[in-house]
Design a protein around this motif. Structure first.
Motif, PDB file in Angstrom:
ATOM      1  N   LEU A 278      58.104  79.259   8.891  1.00  0.00           N
ATOM      2  CA  LEU A 278      57.046  80.235   9.141  1.00  0.00           C
ATOM      3  C   LEU A 278      55.980  80.132   8.056  1.00  0.00           C
ATOM      4  O   LEU A 278      56.283  79.772   6.912  1.00  0.00           O
ATOM      5  CB  LEU A 278      57.621  81.663   9.145  1.00  0.00           C
ATOM      6  CG  LEU A 278      58.592  82.005  10.272  1.00  0.00           C
ATOM      7  CD1 LEU A 278      59.247  83.367  10.011  1.00  0.00           C
ATOM      8  CD2 LEU A 278      57.872  82.022  11.614  1.00  0.00           C
ATOM      9  N   PRO A 279      54.734  80.446   8.399  1.00  0.00           N
ATOM     10  CA  PRO A 279      53.681  80.440   7.382  1.00  0.00           C
ATOM     11  C   PRO A 279      53.852  81.619   6.431  1.00  0.00           C
ATOM     12  O   PRO A 279      54.538  82.596   6.754  1.00  0.00           O
ATOM     13  CB  PRO A 279      52.403  80.596   8.221  1.00  0.00           C
ATOM     14  CG  PRO A 279      52.853  81.329   9.444  1.00  0.00           C
ATOM     15  CD  PRO A 279      54.235  80.830   9.733  1.00  0.00           C
ATOM     16  N   PRO A 280      53.248  81.553   5.263  1.00  0.00           N
ATOM     17  CA  PRO A 280      53.324  82.698   4.349  1.00  0.00           C
ATOM     18  C   PRO A 280      52.615  83.912   4.929  1.00  0.00           C
ATOM     19  O   PRO A 280      51.799  83.792   5.849  1.00  0.00           O
ATOM     20  CB  PRO A 280      52.616  82.195   3.088  1.00  0.00           C
ATOM     21  CG  PRO A 280      51.734  81.076   3.558  1.00  0.00           C
ATOM     22  CD  PRO A 280      52.465  80.439   4.698  1.00  0.00           C
ATOM     23  N   SER A 296      57.750  86.195   5.233  1.00  0.00           N
ATOM     24  CA  SER A 296      56.882  85.167   5.802  1.00  0.00           C
ATOM     25  C   SER A 296      56.606  85.444   7.281  1.00  0.00           C
ATOM     26  O   SER A 296      57.377  86.108   7.968  1.00  0.00           O
ATOM     27  CB  SER A 296      57.532  83.790   5.649  1.00  0.00           C
ATOM     28  OG  SER A 296      58.826  83.788   6.229  1.00  0.00           O
ATOM     29  N   GLY A 297      55.479  84.942   7.752  1.00  0.00           N
ATOM     30  CA  GLY A 297      55.107  85.111   9.153  1.00  0.00           C
ATOM     31  C   GLY A 297      54.456  86.428   9.477  1.00  0.00           C
ATOM     32  O   GLY A 297      54.164  86.699  10.646  1.00  0.00           O
ATOM     33  N   CYS A 298      54.194  87.272   8.477  1.00  0.00           N
ATOM     34  CA  CYS A 298      53.589  88.600   8.724  1.00  0.00           C
ATOM     35  C   CYS A 298      52.061  88.538   8.623  1.00  0.00           C
ATOM     36  O   CYS A 298      51.498  87.697   7.919  1.00  0.00           O
ATOM     37  CB  CYS A 298      54.110  89.620   7.708  1.00  0.00           C
ATOM     38  SG  CYS A 298      55.854  90.024   7.892  1.00  0.00           S
ATOM     39  N   ILE A 299      51.417  89.450   9.339  1.00  0.00           N
ATOM     40  CA  ILE A 299      49.976  89.651   9.224  1.00  0.00           C
ATOM     41  C   ILE A 299      49.753  91.127   8.923  1.00  0.00           C
ATOM     42  O   ILE A 299      50.161  92.005   9.694  1.00  0.00           O
ATOM     43  CB  ILE A 299      49.241  89.258  10.521  1.00  0.00           C
ATOM     44  CG1 ILE A 299      49.455  87.772  10.820  1.00  0.00           C
ATOM     45  CG2 ILE A 299      47.749  89.568  10.404  1.00  0.00           C
ATOM     46  CD1 ILE A 299      48.848  87.319  12.136  1.00  0.00           C
ATOM     47  N   LYS A 311      60.336  89.481   8.818  1.00  0.00           N
ATOM     48  CA  LYS A 311      59.564  88.344   9.314  1.00  0.00           C
ATOM     49  C   LYS A 311      58.789  88.661  10.590  1.00  0.00           C
ATOM     50  O   LYS A 311      59.217  89.471  11.414  1.00  0.00           O
ATOM     51  CB  LYS A 311      60.513  87.172   9.601  1.00  0.00           C
ATOM     52  CG  LYS A 311      61.288  86.680   8.385  1.00  0.00           C
ATOM     53  CD  LYS A 311      62.293  85.617   8.804  1.00  0.00           C
ATOM     54  CE  LYS A 311      63.162  85.186   7.630  1.00  0.00           C
ATOM     55  NZ  LYS A 311      64.201  84.223   8.042  1.00  0.00           N
ATOM     56  N   LYS A 312      57.643  88.012  10.726  1.00  0.00           N
ATOM     57  CA  LYS A 312      56.831  88.015  11.950  1.00  0.00           C
ATOM     58  C   LYS A 312      56.420  89.428  12.391  1.00  0.00           C
ATOM     59  O   LYS A 312      56.499  89.768  13.562  1.00  0.00           O
ATOM     60  CB  LYS A 312      57.557  87.289  13.088  1.00  0.00           C
ATOM     61  CG  LYS A 312      57.821  85.824  12.805  1.00  0.00           C
ATOM     62  CD  LYS A 312      58.321  85.080  14.036  1.00  0.00           C
ATOM     63  CE  LYS A 312      59.708  85.521  14.431  1.00  0.00           C
ATOM     64  NZ  LYS A 312      60.247  84.711  15.551  1.00  0.00           N
ATOM     65  N   VAL A 313      55.998  90.229  11.443  1.00  0.00           N
ATOM     66  CA  VAL A 313      55.529  91.593  11.746  1.00  0.00           C
ATOM     67  C   VAL A 313      54.003  91.614  11.703  1.00  0.00           C
ATOM     68  O   VAL A 313      53.385  91.052  10.793  1.00  0.00           O
ATOM     69  CB  VAL A 313      56.102  92.608  10.738  1.00  0.00           C
ATOM     70  CG1 VAL A 313      55.453  93.978  10.911  1.00  0.00           C
ATOM     71  CG2 VAL A 313      57.616  92.718  10.903  1.00  0.00           C
ATOM     72  N   TYR A 314      53.414  92.270  12.691  1.00  0.00           N
ATOM     73  CA  TYR A 314      51.959  92.464  12.713  1.00  0.00           C
ATOM     74  C   TYR A 314      51.667  93.933  12.444  1.00  0.00           C
ATOM     75  O   TYR A 314      52.172  94.816  13.149  1.00  0.00           O
ATOM     76  CB  TYR A 314      51.369  92.055  14.056  1.00  0.00           C
ATOM     77  CG  TYR A 314      49.879  92.349  14.165  1.00  0.00           C
ATOM     78  CD1 TYR A 314      48.942  91.446  13.677  1.00  0.00           C
ATOM     79  CD2 TYR A 314      49.427  93.547  14.728  1.00  0.00           C
ATOM     80  CE1 TYR A 314      47.576  91.719  13.755  1.00  0.00           C
ATOM     81  CE2 TYR A 314      48.069  93.823  14.812  1.00  0.00           C
ATOM     82  CZ  TYR A 314      47.147  92.910  14.315  1.00  0.00           C
ATOM     83  OH  TYR A 314      45.803  93.192  14.386  1.00  0.00           O
TER      84      TYR A 314
END
Length: 374
Positions: A278-280, A296-299, A311-314
């Protein structure tokens, strides 16, 4: 090391509520990028235990996916390896595991086919670091039949009655062992880690099976405490069990303390986990983050304070996240407020959503995920 490892990771905790509705407790996410079982597995490999069996049962899909490659914990060897045992139907048995002793007995071939003289048994829901070599050395020096790793807890901070309570003499020999008492008589509790000679464990399990006994603690440790030599090994470093919603929340929040983070992630030995590509984390212009862990993977577009974001939270514009845990793959719409909450993974919170736990009580947020039409 002269031992094999067994991790008991098949249980469910009703005290976890919705959090354990779709996953085993051992698969619960911890501190952004880890799972609870990672700590037991890391302790095994750091103690040079080369052969480890993980016994799973309840909601084991996500746990099995996490364990689908042994390389992350360095068990991908020609000698030894990582084995995952789920209940199976045989010509002599068609039952699920009916207790911890029964789970071990149904996989007794794993014990019989091994050659190491000792077995390290650990639970999969503890967060700690421990060198099992030191416990084994003490076990041998004492001439113990079974060694139980224990820890002193503060009754004002922890519900001691949900653990096994231990009393011991000046030589650390256990004189009393009571499982989940109504009223705790001791502040020393078992952390669910035991060392026992492999042949003796096989004999005890076979005896339990003949007598219809199913539980390792009640039917072996407590039943034989005056017959076998049971000794306590006291650990003085960090340990936490995540078996309740409050304990799970508190354990994650402990990682916002620098000394706890440094102990687990900057001091040798390391804690290992499966790594996702995942991207930083990305922080857009209006993002404000204070005393928080962002995986990682958050915006992040809004404000995050004293929280752990997996991870992967918007997180949308003008959102405010305080004192909360946001699990994996959550979408939080604009202008939302989350405070004193645990937001379940794969949730979608529409714009303008407000969730706040009452003072001193954590709210678990479970929303229908219309992104995946669930």
């Amino acid at each position: 090391m002269r031992a094999i490892g067994v991790i008991l990771a098949g249980g469910n905790s009703s005290r976890m509520g919705e959090l354990s509705a779709k996953r085993a407790v051992a698969a619960m996410p911890i501190t952004g990028s880890y799972r609870a079982i990672d700590f037991a597995l890391s302790n095994m490999t750091n103690s040079h235990i080369q052969k480890v069996g993980v016994i799973t049962q309840y909601n084991s899909r996500s746990l099995n996916e996490h364990l689908n490659s042994s390389k992350w914990w360095d068990f991908g060897r020609k000698q030894g390896g990582l084995y995952v045992f789920t209940p199976t139907i045989t010509t002599t048995n068609s039952y699920w595991y009916q207790g911890t002793a029964d789970a071990l007995y149904q996989n007794i071939a794993f014990l019989k086919d091994s050659h190491e003289p000792y077995v390290v048994i650990a639970s999969g829901d503890g967060v700690y670091k421990l060198d099992y070599n030191k416990v084994l050395e003490e076990h041998i020096n004492k001439g113990a039949d079974i060694t139980v790793v224990c820890k002193d807890l503060d009754p004002s901070e922890e519900d001691i009655s949900r653990f096994g309570n231990i009393k011991y003499d000046d030589d650390m020999r256990i004189t009393d062992f009571e499982e989940k008492p109504l009223v705790a008589q001791s502040s020393t509790v078992s952390i669910g880690v035991y060392i026992i000679r492999r042949r003796q464990l096989i004999e005890l399990l076979e005896t339990c099976a003949k007598e219809g006994r199913k539980d390792f603690v009640k039917d072996i440790l407590i039943r034989y405490k005056n017959v076998k030599k049971l000794y306590a090994y006291k650990m003085d470093s960090y340990w936490s069990n995540i078996g309740t919603i409050d304990a799970y929340y508190r354990t994650n929040m402990d990682f916002l303390k620098k000394d706890v983070r440094d102990y687990f992630f900057r001091e040798y030995p390391d804690v290992y986990s499966k790594v996702d590509d995942l991207p930083p984390a990305k922080y857009n212009g209006d993002a404000v983050v204070n005393n928080s862990l962002i995986a990682s993977g958050c915006i992040v577009n809004g404000t995050v304070e004293n929280s752990i974001v997996f991870k992967k939270v918007y997180i949308g514009n003008n959102c405010v996240i305080r004192n909360s845990i946001i699990l994996n793959d959550v979408h939080i719409g604009d202008n939302s407020v989350i405070e004193n909450c645990i937001v379940e993974s794969h949730d979608t919170l529409r714009a303008g959503t407000v969730h706040a736990g009452e003072q001193g009580k954590i709210k678990v947020v479970v929303e229908k995920n219309f992104r995946y039409a669930l």
